[in-house]
Write a protein that holds these residues in place. Structure first.
Motif, PDB file in Angstrom:
ATOM      1  N   VAL A  19      30.460  31.926  10.704  1.00  0.00           N
ATOM      2  CA  VAL A  19      31.563  31.445  11.530  1.00  0.00           C
ATOM      3  C   VAL A  19      32.813  31.441  10.642  1.00  0.00           C
ATOM      4  CG1 VAL A  19      32.494  29.521  12.872  1.00  0.00           C
ATOM      5  CG2 VAL A  19      30.022  29.990  12.926  1.00  0.00           C
ATOM      6  N   PRO A  20      33.779  32.308  10.916  1.00  0.00           N
ATOM      7  CA  PRO A  20      34.980  32.366  10.073  1.00  0.00           C
ATOM      8  C   PRO A  20      35.640  30.990   9.931  1.00  0.00           C
ATOM      9  CG  PRO A  20      34.968  34.189  11.639  1.00  0.00           C
ATOM     10  CD  PRO A  20      33.836  33.268  12.026  1.00  0.00           C
ATOM     11  N   GLY A  21      36.105  30.720   8.718  1.00  0.00           N
ATOM     12  CA  GLY A  21      36.836  29.475   8.469  1.00  0.00           C
ATOM     13  C   GLY A  21      35.970  28.270   8.139  1.00  0.00           C
ATOM     14  N   THR A  22      34.653  28.431   8.075  1.00  0.00           N
ATOM     15  CA  THR A  22      33.787  27.284   7.782  1.00  0.00           C
ATOM     16  C   THR A  22      33.228  27.301   6.360  1.00  0.00           C
ATOM     17  OG1 THR A  22      31.807  28.392   8.641  1.00  0.00           O
ATOM     18  CG2 THR A  22      33.086  27.065  10.197  1.00  0.00           C
ATOM     19  N   GLN A  23      33.546  28.347   5.605  1.00  0.00           N
ATOM     20  CA  GLN A  23      33.046  28.472   4.230  1.00  0.00           C
ATOM     21  C   GLN A  23      33.664  27.400   3.344  1.00  0.00           C
ATOM     22  OE1 GLN A  23      30.935  31.093   3.218  1.00  0.00           O
ATOM     23  NE2 GLN A  23      30.823  30.354   1.130  1.00  0.00           N
ATOM     24  N   ILE A  24      32.840  26.783   2.510  1.00  0.00           N
ATOM     25  CA  ILE A  24      33.305  25.833   1.491  1.00  0.00           C
ATOM     26  C   ILE A  24      33.047  26.475   0.145  1.00  0.00           C
ATOM     27  CG2 ILE A  24      32.934  23.581   0.412  1.00  0.00           C
ATOM     28  CD1 ILE A  24      32.011  22.567   3.159  1.00  0.00           C
ATOM     29  N   ASP A  25      34.095  26.611  -0.654  1.00  0.00           N
ATOM     30  CA  ASP A  25      33.979  27.202  -1.980  1.00  0.00           C
ATOM     31  C   ASP A  25      34.405  26.177  -3.027  1.00  0.00           C
ATOM     32  OD1 ASP A  25      33.316  29.791  -0.930  1.00  0.00           O
ATOM     33  OD2 ASP A  25      35.438  30.066  -0.459  1.00  0.00           O
ATOM     34  N   ILE A  26      33.601  26.055  -4.062  1.00  0.00           N
ATOM     35  CA  ILE A  26      33.902  25.194  -5.205  1.00  0.00           C
ATOM     36  C   ILE A  26      33.933  26.078  -6.436  1.00  0.00           C
ATOM     37  CG2 ILE A  26      33.092  23.247  -6.622  1.00  0.00           C
ATOM     38  CD1 ILE A  26      33.925  22.408  -3.783  1.00  0.00           C
ATOM     39  N   ASN A  27      34.894  25.852  -7.314  1.00  0.00           N
ATOM     40  CA  ASN A  27      35.000  26.660  -8.519  1.00  0.00           C
ATOM     41  C   ASN A  27      33.725  26.495  -9.359  1.00  0.00           C
ATOM     42  OD1 ASN A  27      35.658  27.522 -11.244  1.00  0.00           O
ATOM     43  ND2 ASN A  27      37.762  27.651 -10.519  1.00  0.00           N
ATOM     44  N   PRO A  28      33.008  27.588  -9.627  1.00  0.00           N
ATOM     45  CA  PRO A  28      31.754  27.475 -10.369  1.00  0.00           C
ATOM     46  C   PRO A  28      31.943  27.078 -11.830  1.00  0.00           C
ATOM     47  CG  PRO A  28      32.313  29.780 -10.044  1.00  0.00           C
ATOM     48  CD  PRO A  28      33.307  28.979  -9.253  1.00  0.00           C
ATOM     49  N   LEU A  29      33.186  27.144 -12.322  1.00  0.00           N
ATOM     50  CA  LEU A  29      33.475  26.758 -13.702  1.00  0.00           C
ATOM     51  C   LEU A  29      34.154  25.394 -13.777  1.00  0.00           C
ATOM     52  CD1 LEU A  29      34.675  30.250 -15.003  1.00  0.00           C
ATOM     53  CD2 LEU A  29      32.372  29.245 -15.064  1.00  0.00           C
ATOM     54  N   ASP A  30      34.081  24.613 -12.711  1.00  0.00           N
ATOM     55  CA  ASP A  30      34.657  23.266 -12.675  1.00  0.00           C
ATOM     56  C   ASP A  30      34.105  22.459 -13.857  1.00  0.00           C
ATOM     57  OD1 ASP A  30      35.370  20.625 -12.160  1.00  0.00           O
ATOM     58  OD2 ASP A  30      34.642  20.626 -10.098  1.00  0.00           O
ATOM     59  N   PRO A  31      34.986  22.020 -14.779  1.00  0.00           N
ATOM     60  CA  PRO A  31      34.492  21.286 -15.955  1.00  0.00           C
ATOM     61  C   PRO A  31      33.840  19.950 -15.607  1.00  0.00           C
ATOM     62  CG  PRO A  31      36.900  21.337 -15.919  1.00  0.00           C
ATOM     63  CD  PRO A  31      36.430  22.223 -14.808  1.00  0.00           C
ATOM     64  N   ASP A  32      34.191  19.360 -14.468  1.00  0.00           N
ATOM     65  CA  ASP A  32      33.538  18.099 -14.080  1.00  0.00           C
ATOM     66  C   ASP A  32      32.077  18.325 -13.697  1.00  0.00           C
ATOM     67  OD1 ASP A  32      35.785  16.584 -14.580  1.00  0.00           O
ATOM     68  OD2 ASP A  32      36.506  16.696 -12.513  1.00  0.00           O
ATOM     69  N   LEU A  33      31.765  19.478 -13.119  1.00  0.00           N
ATOM     70  CA  LEU A  33      30.363  19.795 -12.818  1.00  0.00           C
ATOM     71  C   LEU A  33      29.627  20.260 -14.066  1.00  0.00           C
ATOM     72  CD1 LEU A  33      30.646  21.656  -9.391  1.00  0.00           C
ATOM     73  CD2 LEU A  33      29.758  19.352  -9.796  1.00  0.00           C
ATOM     74  N   ALA A  34      30.312  21.006 -14.938  1.00  0.00           N
ATOM     75  CA  ALA A  34      29.735  21.504 -16.194  1.00  0.00           C
ATOM     76  C   ALA A  34      28.374  22.161 -15.965  1.00  0.00           C
ATOM     77  CB  ALA A  34      29.645  20.379 -17.223  1.00  0.00           C
ATOM     78  N   LEU A  35      28.343  23.122 -15.055  1.00  0.00           N
ATOM     79  CA  LEU A  35      27.084  23.780 -14.710  1.00  0.00           C
ATOM     80  C   LEU A  35      26.618  24.686 -15.852  1.00  0.00           C
ATOM     81  CD1 LEU A  35      27.966  24.615 -11.002  1.00  0.00           C
ATOM     82  CD2 LEU A  35      26.577  22.713 -11.865  1.00  0.00           C
ATOM     83  N   PRO A  36      25.328  24.663 -16.162  1.00  0.00           N
ATOM     84  CA  PRO A  36      24.801  25.422 -17.306  1.00  0.00           C
ATOM     85  C   PRO A  36      24.496  26.880 -16.953  1.00  0.00           C
ATOM     86  CG  PRO A  36      23.045  24.119 -16.351  1.00  0.00           C
ATOM     87  CD  PRO A  36      24.294  23.795 -15.570  1.00  0.00           C
ATOM     88  N   TRP A  37      25.531  27.669 -16.754  1.00  0.00           N
ATOM     89  CA  TRP A  37      25.340  29.058 -16.360  1.00  0.00           C
ATOM     90  C   TRP A  37      24.673  29.888 -17.445  1.00  0.00           C
ATOM     91  CZ3 TRP A  37      25.479  29.796 -11.471  1.00  0.00           C
ATOM     92  CH2 TRP A  37      26.351  29.059 -10.669  1.00  0.00           C
ATOM     93  N   GLY A  38      24.964  29.593 -18.700  1.00  0.00           N
ATOM     94  CA  GLY A  38      24.310  30.290 -19.795  1.00  0.00           C
ATOM     95  C   GLY A  38      24.872  31.661 -20.123  1.00  0.00           C
ATOM     96  N   PHE A  39      26.068  31.996 -19.651  1.00  0.00           N
ATOM     97  CA  PHE A  39      26.639  33.297 -19.998  1.00  0.00           C
ATOM     98  C   PHE A  39      27.173  33.255 -21.425  1.00  0.00           C
ATOM     99  CE2 PHE A  39      29.681  31.052 -17.203  1.00  0.00           C
ATOM    100  CZ  PHE A  39      30.695  30.804 -18.109  1.00  0.00           C
TER     101      PHE A  39
END
Length: 197
Positions: free
Chosen positions: A139-159
């Motif tokens: 459904v156009p316009g319903t997508q939620i995007d969060i920056n994957p490099l958000d320092p508050d989340l500090a996700l362990p991507w491992g790159f």
């Protein structure tokens, strides 16, 4: 199939039992009856998507606003990827908590992502292909995007080198910005769940 809940409540890792012989192997990639027994509610596929990515491509963190909401059942059908789910449900006691799994074509392992939980992945090989079985159509316009490099989340991507990001993902808001803008859905009461299979 073995179904195990992750650190993000309502998200599950599904590991199929594989039957091997001299020809190769066979496994069930999705059994909605067994998944629904664990979830305590229906999971009805409405759309199936695929994406291919070169090594070190980072996609996410993505979700869908409620309504319409969207649960995902994701598998890696070629190559390998590092899969991360993040609890983005406002009011959830595990808000901001994440779970990390490696998915690859050989294992057949899958991840169930409930509504309100964000999802992203890092391609670990060239020509990695991921399959999304979705509970609702686009459904156009319903997508939620969060920056994957958000320092508050500090996700362990491992790159080990800067990842390849779309402009949309690189410019996506932080989780704090999305929260203050009212983009994230409130946690809905979970249905009673049964013991995993």
């Amino acid at each position: 199939m073995r179904v195990e809940e992750t650190a993000v409540p309502g998200s599950y890792v599904v590991t199929p039992e594989q039957l091997h012989d001299r020809r190769g192997n066979f496994y069930e990639g999705l059994r909605t009856d067994l998944l629904e027994e664990v979830l305590g509610h229906p999971f009805t596929p409405r759309q199936i998507n695929y994406s291919t990515s070169r090594r070190n491509t980072l996609r996410g963190i993505h979700g869908v606003a409620r309504p319409p909401g969207q649960a995902k059942y994701v598998t890696c059908v070629r190559g390998a990827l590092r899969d991360i789910v993040v609890d983005l449900r406002v009011g959830s006691p595990t808000f901001g908590r994440y779970s990390v799994r490696e998915l690859d074509a050989a294992s057949g392992r899958a991840v169930y992502v409930p509504e309100g939980v964000g999802h992203g992945f890092l391609a670990l090989t060239d020509d990695t292909c991921i399959c999304y079985v979705l509970s609702s159509t686009y459904v156009p316009g319903t997508q939620i995007d969060i920056n994957p490099l958000d320092p508050d989340l500090a996700l362990p991507w491992g790159f080990t080198e800067p990842p390849l990001l779309s402009d949309k993902d690189a410019e996506a808001p932080s989780v704090a910005q999305a929260l203050s803008a009212g983009l994230l859905a409130r946690r809905q009461e979970d249905s009673p769940r049964r013991v995993p299979l």
